[in-house]
Enzyme design. Structure first.
Site, PDB file in Angstrom:
ATOM      1  CG  ASP A   1      15.819   8.169  25.776  1.00  0.00           C
ATOM      2  OD1 ASP A   1      16.549   7.970  24.953  1.00  0.00           O
ATOM      3  OD2 ASP A   1      14.696   8.379  25.516  1.00  0.00           O
ATOM      4  CG  HIS A   2      15.193   3.362  25.758  1.00  0.00           C
ATOM      5  ND1 HIS A   2      14.406   4.282  26.662  1.00  0.00           N
ATOM      6  CD2 HIS A   2      14.140   3.035  24.709  1.00  0.00           C
ATOM      7  CE1 HIS A   2      13.390   4.504  26.112  1.00  0.00           C
ATOM      8  NE2 HIS A   2      12.937   3.786  25.003  1.00  0.00           N
TER       9      HIS A   2
ATOM     10  CB  CYS B   1      16.043  11.231  23.890  1.00  0.00           C
ATOM     11  SG  CYS B   1      15.030  12.952  23.056  1.00  0.00           S
ATOM     12  N   GLY B   2      15.328   9.721  21.300  1.00  0.00           N
ATOM     13  CA  GLY B   2      14.997   9.326  20.115  1.00  0.00           C
ATOM     14  C   GLY B   2      14.720  10.621  19.328  1.00  0.00           C
ATOM     15  CB  THR B   3      12.764  13.500  18.698  1.00  0.00           C
ATOM     16  OG1 THR B   3      12.444  13.661  20.198  1.00  0.00           O
ATOM     17  CG2 THR B   3      11.973  12.477  18.124  1.00  0.00           C
ATOM     18  N   GLY B   4      15.753  14.125  20.330  1.00  0.00           N
ATOM     19  CA  GLY B   4      16.270  15.207  20.909  1.00  0.00           C
ATOM     20  C   GLY B   4      15.334  16.281  21.624  1.00  0.00           C
TER      21      GLY B   4
ATOM     22  N   GLY C   1      12.431  15.744  23.770  1.00  0.00           N
ATOM     23  CA  GLY C   1      12.126  15.545  25.006  1.00  0.00           C
ATOM     24  C   GLY C   1      13.308  16.099  26.053  1.00  0.00           C
ATOM     25  CG  MET C   2      17.152  14.147  26.080  1.00  0.00           C
ATOM     26  SD  MET C   2      17.374  13.464  27.916  1.00  0.00           S
ATOM     27  CE  MET C   2      18.034  12.006  27.696  1.00  0.00           C
TER      28      MET C   2
ATOM     29  CG  HIS D   1      23.646  34.601  17.301  1.00  0.00           C
ATOM     30  ND1 HIS D   1      22.713  35.384  16.331  1.00  0.00           N
ATOM     31  CD2 HIS D   1      24.956  34.876  16.674  1.00  0.00           C
ATOM     32  CE1 HIS D   1      23.336  35.645  15.265  1.00  0.00           C
ATOM     33  NE2 HIS D   1      24.843  35.416  15.481  1.00  0.00           N
TER      34      HIS D   1
ATOM     35  NE  ARG E   1      23.178  41.501  17.164  1.00  0.00           N
ATOM     36  CZ  ARG E   1      24.363  41.129  16.757  1.00  0.00           C
ATOM     37  NH1 ARG E   1      25.331  41.951  17.250  1.00  0.00           N
ATOM     38  NH2 ARG E   1      24.730  40.249  15.811  1.00  0.00           N
ATOM     39  CG  HIS E   2      24.564  37.927  20.481  1.00  0.00           C
ATOM     40  ND1 HIS E   2      25.490  37.863  19.615  1.00  0.00           N
ATOM     41  CD2 HIS E   2      23.239  37.898  19.655  1.00  0.00           C
ATOM     42  CE1 HIS E   2      25.228  37.761  18.324  1.00  0.00           C
ATOM     43  NE2 HIS E   2      23.938  37.860  18.341  1.00  0.00           N
TER      44      HIS E   2
HETATM   45  C1  RB5 Z   1      11.491   7.094  23.734  1.00  0.00           C
HETATM   46  O1  RB5 Z   1      10.597   6.043  23.107  1.00  0.00           O
HETATM   47  C2  RB5 Z   1      11.335   8.534  23.127  1.00  0.00           C
HETATM   48  O2  RB5 Z   1      10.003   9.000  23.309  1.00  0.00           O
HETATM   49  C3  RB5 Z   1      12.260   9.496  23.611  1.00  0.00           C
HETATM   50  O3  RB5 Z   1      13.555   8.928  23.214  1.00  0.00           O
HETATM   51  C4  RB5 Z   1      12.288  11.042  23.134  1.00  0.00           C
HETATM   52  O4  RB5 Z   1      12.247  10.902  21.587  1.00  0.00           O
HETATM   53  C5  RB5 Z   1      11.341  11.968  23.584  1.00  0.00           C
HETATM   54  O5  RB5 Z   1      11.492  13.069  23.166  1.00  0.00           O
END
Ligand code: RB5
Length: 143
Positions: free
Chosen positions: A7-8, A64-67, A69-70, A97, A132-133
Site C-alpha cells: 500500500d502507500h 504496508c505500514g506495519t506488515g 494488515g497485509m 518449519h 512433523r513440519h
Molecule cells: C495505512 O495507514 C496503514 O494502516 C497500513 O499500511 C498498515 O499498517 C495496516 O496494517
C-alpha cells in the site's frame, strides 16, 4: 515467481526491496501500488498478490505500514502461509518449519538493512521437509 505488492505506507520499502532484488539478480513482478501519495487499501493489494500465487514455488513479499494488515489478509487464503518479519530468526524458522510463502514487512517499522537481511533469508532458506513440519502444515488449511 516472486511477487511484490504494497500500500502507500509500504511503497518506499518496496522500492528499496526492488533495488536489492535487482542487485541479487532475482526476478520479481511488482503488483503496485506505484506511489506513496495516494492512499490505497492494504487488503486490495494483499488479495492481488495471493491471487497470483498459484504454484508451490511462488513467493510473495507484502509491504504496508506495519506488515500486520497485509499478513492478516494474506492468511485468509488457502495455501498462504504469511508471517510478519520482525527479525531474522523469525523469518529463518518461518521458512524452515512453516514453509512460509509470504513475507510481510512494515514500511513504518522495519529498517532498510533489517528488511534486506530478512528478504535474503526468506529467499535462501529451504523448508526442512521434516515429517512433523509437513504434518502440522497440513493441519493449517481449514475446510
Ligand atoms: C495505512 O495507514 C496503514 O494502516 C497500513 O499500511 C498498515 O499498517 C495496516 O496494517
Amino acid at each position: 515467481m516472486l511477487y511484490l505488492a504494497s500500500d502507500h505506507a509500504g511503497y518506499r520499502l518496496k522500492e528499496i526491496a526492488k533495488q536489492f532484488l535487482d542487485f541479487l539478480e532475482t526476478e520479481y513482478t511488482d503488483l503496485g501500488t506505484d506511489n506513496d501519495e495516494t492512499p490505497v487499501d492494504y487488503p486490495d493489494y494483499a488479495k492481488k498478490l495471493v491471487k497470483k500465487m498459484n504454484g508451490k514455488k511462488d513467493r510473495g513479499i507484502l509491504f504496508c505500514g506495519t506488515g500486520s494488515g497485509m499478513c492478516i489478509m494474506a492468511n485468509r487464503y488457502k495455501g498462504i502461509r504469511a508471517v510478519v518479519g520482525n527479525n531474522e530468526h523469525e523469518v529463518l524458522l518461518g521458512r524452515s518449519h512453516n514453509d512460509v510463502n509470504v513475507l510481510c514487512l512494515g514500511g513504518r517499522l522495519t529498517g532498510e538493512n533489517a528488511a534486506k537481511k530478512m528478504i535474503k533469508i526468506f529467499l535462501d532458506t529451504p523448508f526442512s521437509g521434516e515429517a512433523r513440519h509437513k504434518r502440522r502444515i497440513k493441519k493449517l488449511d481449514l475446510k
